[in-house]
Design a protein around this motif. Sequence first.
Motif, PDB file in Angstrom:
ATOM      1  N   ARG A  64       0.820  -1.459  -0.134  1.00 43.63           N
ATOM      2  CA  ARG A  64      -0.206  -0.103   0.265  1.00 43.63           C
ATOM      3  C   ARG A  64       0.862   0.810  -0.060  1.00 43.63           C
ATOM      4  O   ARG A  64       0.691   2.187  -0.672  1.00 43.63           O
ATOM      5  CB  ARG A  64      -0.173   0.364   1.608  1.00 43.63           C
ATOM      6  N   TYR A  65       1.709   0.877   0.491  1.00 44.27           N
ATOM      7  CA  TYR A  65       2.280   2.443   0.550  1.00 44.27           C
ATOM      8  C   TYR A  65       3.554   2.606  -0.982  1.00 44.27           C
ATOM      9  O   TYR A  65       3.329   3.866  -1.162  1.00 44.27           O
ATOM     10  CB  TYR A  65       4.297   2.408   1.529  1.00 44.27           C
ATOM     11  N   PHE A  66       3.844   1.614  -1.061  1.00 46.73           N
ATOM     12  CA  PHE A  66       4.465   1.808  -2.384  1.00 46.73           C
ATOM     13  C   PHE A  66       3.485   2.198  -3.790  1.00 46.73           C
ATOM     14  O   PHE A  66       4.173   2.789  -4.281  1.00 46.73           O
ATOM     15  CB  PHE A  66       5.119  -0.041  -3.155  1.00 46.73           C
ATOM     16  N   ILE A  67       1.986   1.929  -3.519  1.00 43.18           N
ATOM     17  CA  ILE A  67       1.118   2.440  -4.244  1.00 43.18           C
ATOM     18  C   ILE A  67       1.212   3.972  -4.122  1.00 43.18           C
ATOM     19  O   ILE A  67       1.076   4.621  -5.289  1.00 43.18           O
ATOM     20  CB  ILE A  67       0.065   1.332  -4.464  1.00 43.18           C
ATOM     21  N   ARG A  68       1.054   3.972  -3.113  1.00 51.12           N
ATOM     22  CA  ARG A  68       1.130   5.657  -2.471  1.00 51.12           C
ATOM     23  C   ARG A  68       2.058   6.822  -2.975  1.00 51.12           C
ATOM     24  O   ARG A  68       1.548   7.214  -3.540  1.00 51.12           O
ATOM     25  CB  ARG A  68       0.973   5.642  -0.949  1.00 51.12           C
ATOM     26  N   ARG A  69       2.983   6.117  -2.718  1.00 55.37           N
ATOM     27  CA  ARG A  69       4.591   6.442  -2.851  1.00 55.37           C
ATOM     28  C   ARG A  69       4.576   6.692  -4.940  1.00 55.37           C
ATOM     29  O   ARG A  69       4.712   7.736  -4.886  1.00 55.37           O
ATOM     30  CB  ARG A  69       5.640   5.960  -2.839  1.00 55.37           C
ATOM     31  N   VAL A  70       4.213   5.920  -5.635  1.00 57.25           N
ATOM     32  CA  VAL A  70       4.102   5.688  -6.945  1.00 57.25           C
ATOM     33  C   VAL A  70       3.001   6.391  -7.425  1.00 57.25           C
ATOM     34  O   VAL A  70       3.154   7.662  -8.247  1.00 57.25           O
ATOM     35  CB  VAL A  70       3.527   4.474  -7.584  1.00 57.25           C
ATOM     36  N   ASP A  71       2.321   6.855  -6.772  1.00 59.67           N
ATOM     37  CA  ASP A  71       0.672   7.578  -7.059  1.00 59.67           C
ATOM     38  C   ASP A  71       1.614   9.234  -7.295  1.00 59.67           C
ATOM     39  O   ASP A  71       1.044  10.271  -8.230  1.00 59.67           O
ATOM     40  CB  ASP A  71      -0.423   7.881  -6.220  1.00 59.67           C
TER      41      ASP A  71
END
Length: 208
Positions: A173-180
Amino acid sequence: MFELLKAGGILMVPIVACSILALAIILERFWSLRASRVAPSQSLNELWRWIKKKELNGRKLKALQGSSPMGRVLASGLMNAKHGREIMKESIEHEASQVIHELERFLNPLGTVATITPLLGLLGTVIGMIKVFAEIQLAGVGNAGNLAGGISEALITTASGLSVAIPALIAHRYFIRRVDELVVNMEQEAIKLVEVVHGDREIDVEGA
């Protein structure tokens, strides 16, 4: 530790393998998704200075292209700026789609680990309980040691599966948010670049 893994049964092998895979992905993504690597501010500021002073040339475009993923996106647009606004935007979008694909690299496997490890733990629980009931059927409830072995296997695999899945899910979830966040930043800089190149926007001295 080895005795604990051994007590968990055969399903501890895929759970441990998943934990190693998740750790490797998490460390690699933390390194690869740093803002200083994806969109270094010094490279952006340098680009705006080049544009402001009309010093942009082929050599500097190549340097920008190789500097970072965002540099690739912006350089792609600048290389096609002479063909008009729409072609420039299409070039940016095409390169950005490839960059986004690279930013999301390994996130699907990480999400898969977060999904399957609780199921592996649950399967271990079921197998452990089957062993318990099989022992009860054969020897009754008098042999507490054998019963405890099956229950222990069930609990160990469940706990191990959850111990891997929870941090993997949080990291995913953190990396998805980071990519966004990185993609939004790239979109803003790309829009600014198109407007500046085609005379719809002025840039200040710092290029911010």
